[in-house]
Design an enzyme around this catalytic site. Sequence first.
Site, PDB file in Angstrom:
ATOM      1  N   ASP A   8       0.887  -1.163   0.000  1.00  0.00           N
ATOM      2  CA  ASP A   8       0.000   0.000   0.000  1.00  0.00           C
ATOM      3  C   ASP A   8       0.922   1.208   0.000  1.00  0.00           C
ATOM      4  O   ASP A   8       1.537   1.536   1.015  1.00  0.00           O
ATOM      5  CB  ASP A   8      -0.889  -0.025   1.256  1.00  0.00           C
ATOM      6  N   LYS A  70       2.957  11.001  -3.616  1.00  0.00           N
ATOM      7  CA  LYS A  70       1.904  10.318  -4.386  1.00  0.00           C
ATOM      8  C   LYS A  70       1.043  11.306  -5.177  1.00  0.00           C
ATOM      9  O   LYS A  70       0.535  10.978  -6.256  1.00  0.00           O
ATOM     10  CB  LYS A  70       1.032   9.530  -3.408  1.00  0.00           C
ATOM     11  N   GLU A 147      -7.245   0.539  -4.614  1.00  0.00           N
ATOM     12  CA  GLU A 147      -7.284   0.440  -3.145  1.00  0.00           C
ATOM     13  C   GLU A 147      -8.640  -0.075  -2.621  1.00  0.00           C
ATOM     14  O   GLU A 147      -8.663  -0.964  -1.762  1.00  0.00           O
ATOM     15  CB  GLU A 147      -6.948   1.804  -2.530  1.00  0.00           C
ATOM     16  N   ASP A 169     -12.734   5.904   2.449  1.00  0.00           N
ATOM     17  CA  ASP A 169     -11.303   5.925   2.776  1.00  0.00           C
ATOM     18  C   ASP A 169     -10.865   7.348   3.122  1.00  0.00           C
ATOM     19  O   ASP A 169     -10.761   8.208   2.240  1.00  0.00           O
ATOM     20  CB  ASP A 169     -10.527   5.389   1.562  1.00  0.00           C
TER      21      ASP A 169
END
Length: 591
Positions: A8, A70, A147, A169
């Site tokens: 992850d 990211k 994800e 999330d």
Amino acid sequence: MDPILGFDLGTTNSVVSIIKDGKPEVLCDELGQGILPSVVGLASDGRLLVGQEARNQALVAPERTVKSIKRRMGEDVQVPMAGKDYSPQEISAMILRTLKDRAAKALGRTCTKAVITVPAFFSENQREATRQAGEMAGLDVVRIINEPTAASLIYEPHSERNERVLVYDLGGGTFDVSIVQIEQGVVEVLASHGDTHLGGDDFDQLLLDYVCDAFAKEHGVDLREVPTARSRMLQAVEEAKKRLSFDAYTTIAEEFIAEKDGKPLHVNMVIDRREYEPLIEPLLKKTLICVDAALDDAKMHARQIDRVILVGGSTRTPLVHQLLAEQLHQELHSEIDPDQCVALGAAVQGGLIAGVDVGPVLVDITPHTLGIQVLGELHGMVSGDVFSPIIERNTALPASRSEVYYTSHDGQKVVRVDVYQGENRNVRFNQTVGGFALEGLNEEAEQGSEILVRFQLDLDGILTVTAVERKSGLEKQLRIDNAVTRFRAKSQADAKAKLATMFEQAGEETFVDRAITEAAKQPDASEPRFEEAHASIAKARRLIQEAPTEDAAEMRKLVGELQEAVAAADADRVEQVREQLDDLVFYLQDA
Ligand code: AMP
């Protein structure tokens, strides 16, 4: 086939995991840390820092540190670090490489095959950049997966059922919500919405402003303007924010944080969850708008969702649970560590590709909500039978939560803390677990004096209940063994279904019988006033087996009523029902 690592690669934190003995497991460093902050830096001596060390230097040496890379994945840019330029892929590769080395140490062998997760909204470019980062780290990237797909895999590794899952999330820097469909083992993301600049970091900033504004008002010094003070305060408020997920209030204490007129200044501030929640509520409302938009895109109503899964560290915030449950009218699933869920799911995907038999993650959870009896509103009327939850069902063990309650009149000397388990708003329909009285409260105190009630539930189902009068510090504790039967997350659904069938078959009687068993097993030792009632219940129980059907049914009914009266500490009702029960017992003994 070689084992496949699951990565992850997060905006704030990253995690690596693998299937071990058929179960997904997070791989930790030498200090037992599973989470690696996604921060890369170069120390002043040129040493490469990845993780916590880099995070520590981020505020004091931002020019030598790179955070949240990211967000730049897929862009054709170079980011500067200590005077040199790096591509986003290179920075991400340093994070992946650190995790790969961690895995090699933990496993005693090098693994190169990898599944890496990306947000559902990532474009092809961003996915390709992630793949390149993996390759630069020396990994053979066998698959890039979404994800939310990973998160749903961890809850249902082999689902043959068709399921629609909503994955909410909320991490440190980003929020996204996805609607995922699982059909015959194939997982598809139907819709995804979010905000790439919303997360726990914003909550930290809001709390930082709140605390620093109060400090500036008192001392005339703005801690945000001094880099070292700001850095310390940012860490302190983040820790306080995390504690507020479990505690009703917390203290922020930072000594010698600044100076004024040659004198040292300290921060010492108590923050209440009720002060904190209004700060973040507008941001959480924004996430709910995204939830609606995702449902709209998937052309679905909330009631068509089979399961709601919470992912990301910030979903530990109780207000997230409250607002989302109100919006969706659904039970939420967060029993698998929200920080690890995606990485574990990536390992499951790796296991499925490698043809390994993957079992579920087993988590000990509370099968029922635990709470106390309070005065409140029930069906629009004031009632003393209101159930106030403290530890919600499906919470992973061990768990510790606290809530603040208030005395109901001036000069109140005693409060009772009666613990129940169940899901009903009315305690009379839940099961009594135990209770005690906190006596000797400050008689000078007015109505509304605060009482903190803390529940600590350990892995063996032992519940420690603590009540504290906040002002005086007067405290009392009760330890209740076997407060809950432990349930493992996987077997819970089966157990629930089994229980439901049992109740259907046995109807009302099973319910009353159960009340009898509980009474015999658990006489309420804290209520000596009701000893006679317990004796009557025990006597009735001995006679029930031999009694004629009609009398046995009557006896069961009275025992149930007596149990409820004892649980409600209703002395008059106890007396009344006990007399009826004793009469029946007397008649049957003589018969
Ligand atoms: P993630 O990006 O999923 O790793 O989430 C990181 C974010 O979760 C950070 O903002 C943390 O401060 C936040 N977080 C971690 N634990 C808690 C907690 N107990 N309560 C609230 N937020 C938390």
